[in-house]
Design a protein around this motif. Structure first.
Motif, PDB file in Angstrom:
ATOM      1  N   GLN A 137       0.827  -1.207   0.000  1.00  0.00           N
ATOM      2  CA  GLN A 137       0.000   0.000   0.000  1.00  0.00           C
ATOM      3  C   GLN A 137       0.863   1.259   0.000  1.00  0.00           C
ATOM      4  OE1 GLN A 137      -3.727   0.131   2.283  1.00  0.00           O
ATOM      5  NE2 GLN A 137      -2.891   1.898   3.388  1.00  0.00           N
ATOM      6  N   ARG A 138       1.930   1.271   0.796  1.00  0.00           N
ATOM      7  CA  ARG A 138       2.793   2.442   0.862  1.00  0.00           C
ATOM      8  C   ARG A 138       3.431   2.733  -0.501  1.00  0.00           C
ATOM      9  NH1 ARG A 138       8.048   2.301   1.523  1.00  0.00           N
ATOM     10  NH2 ARG A 138       7.952   0.169   2.327  1.00  0.00           N
ATOM     11  N   LYS A 139       3.948   1.690  -1.163  1.00  0.00           N
ATOM     12  CA  LYS A 139       4.571   1.888  -2.467  1.00  0.00           C
ATOM     13  C   LYS A 139       3.552   2.297  -3.530  1.00  0.00           C
ATOM     14  CE  LYS A 139       8.505  -1.220  -1.809  1.00  0.00           C
ATOM     15  NZ  LYS A 139       9.204  -2.433  -2.321  1.00  0.00           N
ATOM     16  N   ALA A 140       2.330   1.717  -3.430  1.00  0.00           N
ATOM     17  CA  ALA A 140       1.295   2.086  -4.398  1.00  0.00           C
ATOM     18  C   ALA A 140       0.920   3.549  -4.263  1.00  0.00           C
ATOM     19  CB  ALA A 140       0.070   1.197  -4.207  1.00  0.00           C
ATOM     20  N   ASN A 141       0.806   4.025  -3.033  1.00  0.00           N
ATOM     21  CA  ASN A 141       0.455   5.430  -2.825  1.00  0.00           C
ATOM     22  C   ASN A 141       1.549   6.357  -3.328  1.00  0.00           C
ATOM     23  OD1 ASN A 141      -1.959   4.661  -1.668  1.00  0.00           O
ATOM     24  ND2 ASN A 141      -1.173   4.725   0.439  1.00  0.00           N
ATOM     25  N   ARG A 142       2.809   5.903  -3.297  1.00  0.00           N
ATOM     26  CA  ARG A 142       3.937   6.720  -3.754  1.00  0.00           C
ATOM     27  C   ARG A 142       4.267   6.505  -5.230  1.00  0.00           C
ATOM     28  NH1 ARG A 142       8.401   6.018   1.152  1.00  0.00           N
ATOM     29  NH2 ARG A 142       7.137   6.944   2.829  1.00  0.00           N
ATOM     30  N   GLN A 143       3.476   5.643  -5.902  1.00  0.00           N
ATOM     31  CA  GLN A 143       3.718   5.339  -7.309  1.00  0.00           C
ATOM     32  C   GLN A 143       5.103   4.735  -7.526  1.00  0.00           C
ATOM     33  OE1 GLN A 143       1.348   6.002 -10.164  1.00  0.00           O
ATOM     34  NE2 GLN A 143       0.238   5.653  -8.259  1.00  0.00           N
ATOM     35  N   GLU A 144       5.498   3.811  -6.626  1.00  0.00           N
ATOM     36  CA  GLU A 144       6.807   3.177  -6.713  1.00  0.00           C
ATOM     37  C   GLU A 144       6.760   1.786  -7.338  1.00  0.00           C
ATOM     38  OE1 GLU A 144       8.534   3.148  -2.858  1.00  0.00           O
ATOM     39  OE2 GLU A 144       8.587   5.350  -2.666  1.00  0.00           O
ATOM     40  N   GLN A 145       5.669   1.448  -7.983  1.00  0.00           N
ATOM     41  CA  GLN A 145       5.495   0.181  -8.698  1.00  0.00           C
ATOM     42  C   GLN A 145       5.771  -1.046  -7.808  1.00  0.00           C
ATOM     43  OE1 GLN A 145       8.057   0.653 -12.174  1.00  0.00           O
ATOM     44  NE2 GLN A 145       6.258   1.105 -13.426  1.00  0.00           N
ATOM     45  N   PRO A 146       4.908  -1.293  -6.829  1.00  0.00           N
ATOM     46  CA  PRO A 146       5.066  -2.508  -6.010  1.00  0.00           C
ATOM     47  C   PRO A 146       4.823  -3.751  -6.857  1.00  0.00           C
ATOM     48  CG  PRO A 146       2.948  -1.485  -5.571  1.00  0.00           C
ATOM     49  CD  PRO A 146       3.712  -0.530  -6.446  1.00  0.00           C
ATOM     50  N   THR A 147       5.394  -4.866  -6.447  1.00  0.00           N
ATOM     51  CA  THR A 147       5.301  -6.130  -7.205  1.00  0.00           C
ATOM     52  C   THR A 147       4.529  -7.163  -6.405  1.00  0.00           C
ATOM     53  OG1 THR A 147       7.436  -5.702  -8.263  1.00  0.00           O
ATOM     54  CG2 THR A 147       6.623  -7.975  -8.289  1.00  0.00           C
ATOM     55  N   VAL A 148       3.529  -7.771  -7.020  1.00  0.00           N
ATOM     56  CA  VAL A 148       2.847  -8.927  -6.434  1.00  0.00           C
ATOM     57  C   VAL A 148       3.216 -10.147  -7.280  1.00  0.00           C
ATOM     58  CG1 VAL A 148       0.922  -7.595  -5.498  1.00  0.00           C
ATOM     59  CG2 VAL A 148       0.757  -8.549  -7.801  1.00  0.00           C
ATOM     60  N   SER A 149       3.183 -11.322  -6.673  1.00  0.00           N
ATOM     61  CA  SER A 149       3.570 -12.553  -7.367  1.00  0.00           C
ATOM     62  C   SER A 149       2.487 -13.596  -7.168  1.00  0.00           C
ATOM     63  CB  SER A 149       4.906 -13.082  -6.821  1.00  0.00           C
ATOM     64  OG  SER A 149       5.918 -12.096  -6.893  1.00  0.00           O
ATOM     65  N   PHE A 150       2.344 -14.475  -8.139  1.00  0.00           N
ATOM     66  CA  PHE A 150       1.433 -15.604  -7.972  1.00  0.00           C
ATOM     67  C   PHE A 150       2.064 -16.854  -8.544  1.00  0.00           C
ATOM     68  CE2 PHE A 150       0.084 -14.310 -12.240  1.00  0.00           C
ATOM     69  CZ  PHE A 150       0.013 -12.922 -12.135  1.00  0.00           C
ATOM     70  N   TYR A 151       1.820 -17.950  -7.843  1.00  0.00           N
ATOM     71  CA  TYR A 151       2.445 -19.230  -8.146  1.00  0.00           C
ATOM     72  C   TYR A 151       1.339 -20.264  -8.368  1.00  0.00           C
ATOM     73  CZ  TYR A 151       6.468 -16.866  -6.063  1.00  0.00           C
ATOM     74  OH  TYR A 151       7.465 -15.975  -5.773  1.00  0.00           O
ATOM     75  N   MET A 152       1.459 -21.065  -9.434  1.00  0.00           N
ATOM     76  CA  MET A 152       0.471 -22.099  -9.761  1.00  0.00           C
ATOM     77  C   MET A 152       1.159 -23.439  -9.922  1.00  0.00           C
ATOM     78  SD  MET A 152      -0.466 -19.054 -10.853  1.00  0.00           S
ATOM     79  CE  MET A 152       0.500 -19.051 -12.346  1.00  0.00           C
ATOM     80  N   ASN A 153       0.421 -24.482  -9.624  1.00  0.00           N
ATOM     81  CA  ASN A 153       0.891 -25.843  -9.859  1.00  0.00           C
ATOM     82  C   ASN A 153       0.428 -26.271 -11.247  1.00  0.00           C
ATOM     83  OD1 ASN A 153       1.627 -28.500  -9.861  1.00  0.00           O
ATOM     84  ND2 ASN A 153       0.626 -29.044  -7.945  1.00  0.00           N
ATOM     85  N   TYR A 154       1.306 -26.175 -12.238  1.00  0.00           N
ATOM     86  CA  TYR A 154       0.919 -26.502 -13.608  1.00  0.00           C
ATOM     87  C   TYR A 154       0.972 -27.995 -13.894  1.00  0.00           C
ATOM     88  CZ  TYR A 154      -0.082 -22.131 -15.959  1.00  0.00           C
ATOM     89  OH  TYR A 154      -0.693 -20.984 -16.397  1.00  0.00           O
ATOM     90  N   SER A 155       1.143 -28.809 -12.834  1.00  0.00           N
ATOM     91  CA  SER A 155       0.911 -30.245 -13.027  1.00  0.00           C
ATOM     92  C   SER A 155      -0.562 -30.481 -13.348  1.00  0.00           C
ATOM     93  CB  SER A 155       1.301 -31.022 -11.766  1.00  0.00           C
ATOM     94  OG  SER A 155       2.669 -30.850 -11.490  1.00  0.00           O
ATOM     95  N   PHE A 156      -1.420 -29.580 -12.844  1.00  0.00           N
ATOM     96  CA  PHE A 156      -2.853 -29.603 -13.164  1.00  0.00           C
ATOM     97  C   PHE A 156      -3.077 -28.455 -14.147  1.00  0.00           C
ATOM     98  CE2 PHE A 156      -2.178 -31.028  -8.820  1.00  0.00           C
ATOM     99  CZ  PHE A 156      -2.783 -32.274  -8.830  1.00  0.00           C
TER     100      PHE A 156
END
Length: 417
Positions: A137-156
């Motif tokens: 939230q702090r980086k988003a408010n400052r326009q510092e491009q925060p990074t979120v990540s998501f991980y999937m099990n592609y065996s399915f």
């Protein structure tokens, strides 16, 4: 219309019954009488083969009802997903709520760190997890491009792909919301902010299957493919048993040495059964489940009938090429299983290497799939896909060309266990 269709279906079956058991059966010296003798012989043999009835009726219909019932919801729903929220802010909790609101996502649990989420994914408790780092939230408010990540099990593959799509959409929406808030703070109007965030609006219209229903897409190819596999195996098995049991000479005597008459009489009862099962499939798909069928049921019934005849002819070709029960069944199983990969249902044929594109023409399921797309989904006339109709007829011609080899096997081959 449905009752008219059933009446058209059962009229030839009733005529066939009277032809086999009627008064004209006494003419046994004619070609027609010989064929009827072979047909009655095969009907008698089928009554003593429970395995044949299982493979021809029970197993195909079980596949029809099992797969269409399993996928009756259209798309998988409530796929379990984990959350790793290290920010624990208003923005991160809003991301969780919005992600859980997706139809295909069920936020099952929140984990304290990536290690615990990874272990849960390895145990099969979740298909993936969404990682929100500290300071989002702090980086988003400052326009510092925060990074979120998501991980999937592609065996399915299906579950992983669907979760990836929803998580990516959620991330893009969150990014757009942060940019919009910053633009509002600088005095931009809503229209100006949206024009900046999304200058081009995408309006998608999935053709022929607008609901993206997996049942429509998969069942109309998987189930006919399984029917084709059963036809291959039963055709090869029934011909091979004539050699294994030493009854091939008897069959040729009944046919007066005419191999085409012998095979036609032998496979005709099976054709009637396959024809009935195929008709039940067509009625189940397009009358009961209401799958898209722009061409009408009679056209798809004709496509199914041609597909069944071509599959039987391919079975005859397989045994003629390798005239031993063991090798013939191996050929049938191999060719049938490969059909699912090369028909174009799961991977586009046009993206395959050139040799595989040419090889795809030798699989009946490929031509049924193309005719189904052409007629049922796109609503084009059947003759619009005439090369595929011609190829299904070609399989019949190829089987006829191989009948001299089959005759030689009937008359001279000695089975060895």
């Amino acid at each position: 219309m449905f009752h008219t269709f059933l009446r058209v279906l059962f009229t030839p079956l009733r005529a066939l019954y009277h032809w086999l058991l009627g008064e004209g059966f006494q003419s046994r010296k004619s070609g027609s009488g010989k064929t009827r003798l072979i047909i009655r012989r095969e009907l008698y043999g089928l009554t003593h083969e429970p395995l044949m009835w299982f493979c021809m009726i029970v197993a195909p219909l079980f596949c029809v009802f099992f797969f269409t019932t399993m996928m009756e919801e259209g798309l998988p729903e409530n796929l379990p997903l984990g959350i790793v929220d290290l920010d624990n802010s208003t923005t991160s909790r809003s991301l969780q709520r919005n992600l859980d609101a997706f139809q295909m996502v069920d936020v099952k649990d929140e984990y304290p760190n990536i290690t615990e989420a990874r272990k849960a994914m390895q145990r099969g408790e979740i298909y993936g997890f969404y990682y929100i780092p500290k300071g989002l939230q702090r980086k988003a408010n400052r326009q510092e491009q925060p990074t979120v990540s998501f991980y999937m099990n592609y065996s399915f593959l299906v579950a992983g792909s669907l979760l990836y799509k929803d998580q990516r959409i959620m991330s893009e929406l969150a990014s757009g919301a942060a940019v919009r808030t910053a633009l509002f703070a600088r005095g931009a109007t809503n229209d100006q902010a949206m024009a900046y965030i999304q200058p081009i609006v995408i309006d998608s219209h999935p053709i022929s299957n607008p609901g993206l229903n997996y049942n429509v897409y998969l069942s109309n190819t998987l189930i006919p493919g399984m029917l084709m596999l059963f036809i291959f195996m039963v055709t090869v098995y029934s011909i091979g048993m004539e050699i294994k049991r030493g009854t091939a000479d008897e069959l040729m005597r009944l046919a007066d040495g005419n191999i085409i008459r012998a095979i036609a009489g032998k496979l005709f009862p099976q054709l009637v059964i396959w024809f009935t099962v195929g008709t039940i499939m067509i009625v189940w798909f397009y009358e009961i489940l209401r799958f898209p069928c722009l061409c009408g049921m009679p056209i798809m019934w004709a496509v199914m009938t041609l597909f069944i005849i071509a599959s039987q002819a391919m079975g005859v070709f397989m045994f003629s090429a390798l005239p031993t029960p063991r090798m013939g069944l191996s050929f049938a199983c191999l060719w049938g299983v490969l059909s699912f990969s090369i028909c174009g249902m799961s991977y586009p044929v046009m993206a395959m290497p050139a040799p595989l594109q040419a090889l795809a023409w030798l699989f009946p399921l490929r031509h049924y799939f193309m005719l189904y797309v052409n007629c049922a989904l796109d609503g084009y006339p059947m003759l619009n896909a005439w090369p595929h109709i011609a190829m299904l007829i070609f399989f019949v011609a190829a089987a006829l060309i191989m009948t001299p080899r089959l005759k030689h096997a009937f008359l001279h081959y000695a089975y060895e266990a």
